[in-house]
Design an enzyme around this catalytic site. Structure first.
Site, PDB file in Angstrom:
ATOM      1  N   HIS A 147      13.080   8.327  21.733  1.00 45.66           N
ATOM      2  CA  HIS A 147      14.378   8.094  21.100  1.00 45.66           C
ATOM      3  C   HIS A 147      14.617   8.861  19.842  1.00 45.66           C
ATOM      4  O   HIS A 147      15.573   9.254  18.935  1.00 45.66           O
ATOM      5  CB  HIS A 147      14.948   6.778  20.518  1.00 45.66           C
ATOM      6  N   ASP A 184      11.833   5.698  31.501  1.00 45.54           N
ATOM      7  CA  ASP A 184      12.068   4.391  30.871  1.00 45.54           C
ATOM      8  C   ASP A 184      13.512   3.897  30.986  1.00 45.54           C
ATOM      9  O   ASP A 184      14.285   4.705  31.422  1.00 45.54           O
ATOM     10  CB  ASP A 184      11.966   4.839  29.176  1.00 45.54           C
ATOM     11  N   HIS A 186      15.781   2.938  29.103  1.00 45.72           N
ATOM     12  CA  HIS A 186      16.647   3.497  28.080  1.00 45.72           C
ATOM     13  C   HIS A 186      16.646   5.094  28.380  1.00 45.72           C
ATOM     14  O   HIS A 186      15.984   5.590  28.690  1.00 45.72           O
ATOM     15  CB  HIS A 186      16.356   2.919  26.652  1.00 45.72           C
ATOM     16  N   ASP A 272       9.862  -0.555  31.084  1.00 43.21           N
ATOM     17  CA  ASP A 272      10.994  -1.611  30.888  1.00 43.21           C
ATOM     18  C   ASP A 272      12.111  -1.529  31.921  1.00 43.21           C
ATOM     19  O   ASP A 272      13.155  -2.479  31.889  1.00 43.21           O
ATOM     20  CB  ASP A 272      11.485  -1.481  29.369  1.00 43.21           C
TER      21      ASP A 272
END
Ligand code: ZN
Length: 374
Positions: A147, A184, A186, A272
């Site tokens: 990120h 991931d 996200h 995740d």
């Protein structure tokens, strides 16, 4: 389906205890404490990562992996992508006992040096693979990176590890094209931003639709200028299971890699998207991650001599993450341990593990992006 089918490979593993000393401090989940938030623990704490490494040891696999030594990234390597202001800000916060390095990015005392070692660890893993010292590698680094933006920390990430490692491969090791495949849960917005105008990197992110950041990760984000067409997002609906992930790989990720033909594949690897993860609403399990790894390795064999480097990102369930990690490392190395994932039966029986019609529709929208790859 459950046993590793590859021949035994030399797999590098990068880990350092100091990664676990990055202290995200006193939070409750993702929120700083303070009335009405009772003091507690930050969701991004060492436990999932330490237990992942511990299960590798207890299973016997760790002893069969090649240990890769961590080294800190230099300032010049960080500045290849990040701004001087961002670097100085993390350094100052780190020296001054912490603060937020951007958006949702707690910096603790000493975090700066640990973040340098995290970025440097992924760069070292890339070097080990490109030097032929190992066939592939997993860098269990922390803090994570996918990120982080050029000018600020974001989503627990300080520096953009995958971008920095990719730029090292392109600019120092003289590769012509690399690809990133971020699984991931996200959106890998930082990796996307790092190569937004750069045709030398195909960046692919498969993630839960609008999980984080809520305003990015759409199929319409394809890069710009010379980089147009070389960014692909596959946002899947919440609730997607192994069927949706495998279909997305078979129909989008793998054909894209076959068309682009990278010389190295970097996988920002967050766990995740696992069922039972507190930060995501997907239903992956250890066999799912094993199968995705197998698919990546197969296409890597076809296009880049099997050169795959995975770098650790998210994954917040300390009980289950180690079993996903073990499955991935078993597949990368071709060495099956006798450990059985005790969570697998429960997760495999969850409703909706097969590809659902609305998930199929989302994958079809992403399939259209293949036309952008020349
Ligand atoms: Zn994540």
């Amino acid at each position: 389906m459950t046993s590793a089918t590859n021949k035994s490979l030399k797999t590098g593993f990068m880990y350092h205890e100091i990664y676990m000393w990055h202290n995200t401090g006193n939070y409750a989940g993702i929120m700083p404490y303070g009335n009405p938030v009772q003091p507690g623990e930050h969701v991004e704490n060492p436990e999932t990562k330490r237990r992942f490494r511990n299960l590798l040891e207890v299973s016997g696999l760790l002893a069969k992996l090649e240990s890769i030594q961590a080294r800190p990234a230099t300032e010049a390597e960080i500045l290849r992508h990040h701004t001087r202001e961002h670097l100085d800000n993390i350094k100052a916060l780190s020296a001054a006992h912490g603060g937020d390095g951007g958006i949702f990015s707690p910096v603790g005392r000493g975090t700066y040096d640990i973040a340098l070692l995290s970025a440097g660890g992924v760069i070292s893993a890339v070097d080990a693979v490109l030097n032929g010292e190992v066939d592939n590698a997993y860098a269990l680094v922390r803090p994570p990176g996918h990120h982080a933006l050029a000018d600020m920390a974001m989503g627990f990430c300080m520096f953009a590890n995958a971008v920095l490692a990719g730029l090292h491969a392109l600019e120092v090791r003289a590769l012509k094209r690399i690809a990133t495949v971020d699984w991931d849960v996200h959106h890998g917005n930082g990796t996307q931003a790092g190569f937004w105008e750069d045709p030398r990197a195909l960046t692919i992110s498969i993630h839960q639709d609008r999980c984080f950041p809520a305003d990015s990760g759409f199929t319409t984000e394809i890069g710009t200028g010379a980089g147009e067409g070389y960014n692909m997002n596959i946002p899947l609906p919440p609730g997607s299971g192994v069927g949706a992930y495998e279909a997305a790989f078979d129909r989008v990720v793998i054909p894209a890699l076959q068309a682009y033909k990278p010389e190295l594949i970097i996988v920002p690897s967050g766990f995740d998207a696992g069922a039972h993860d507190p930060m995501g609403r997907m239903q992956m399990h250890s066999e799912g991650y094993r199968n995705l790894t197998r698919k990546i390795m197969k296409v890597a064999d076809e296009v880049c001599d099997g050169r795959v480097v995975m770098c650790h990102e998210g994954g917040y369930n300390p009980a289950t993450v180690p079993f996903y990690g073990l499955a991935v490392l078993e597949e990368l190395s071709g060495i099956k341990t006798d450990v059985t994932d005790p969570f697998l039966e429960i997760m495999a029986a969850l409703g909706g593990q097969d590809l659902q019609p609305h998930q199929d529709e989302a994958i079809r929208a992403a399939e259209a992006l293949l036309a952008n790859l020349k």
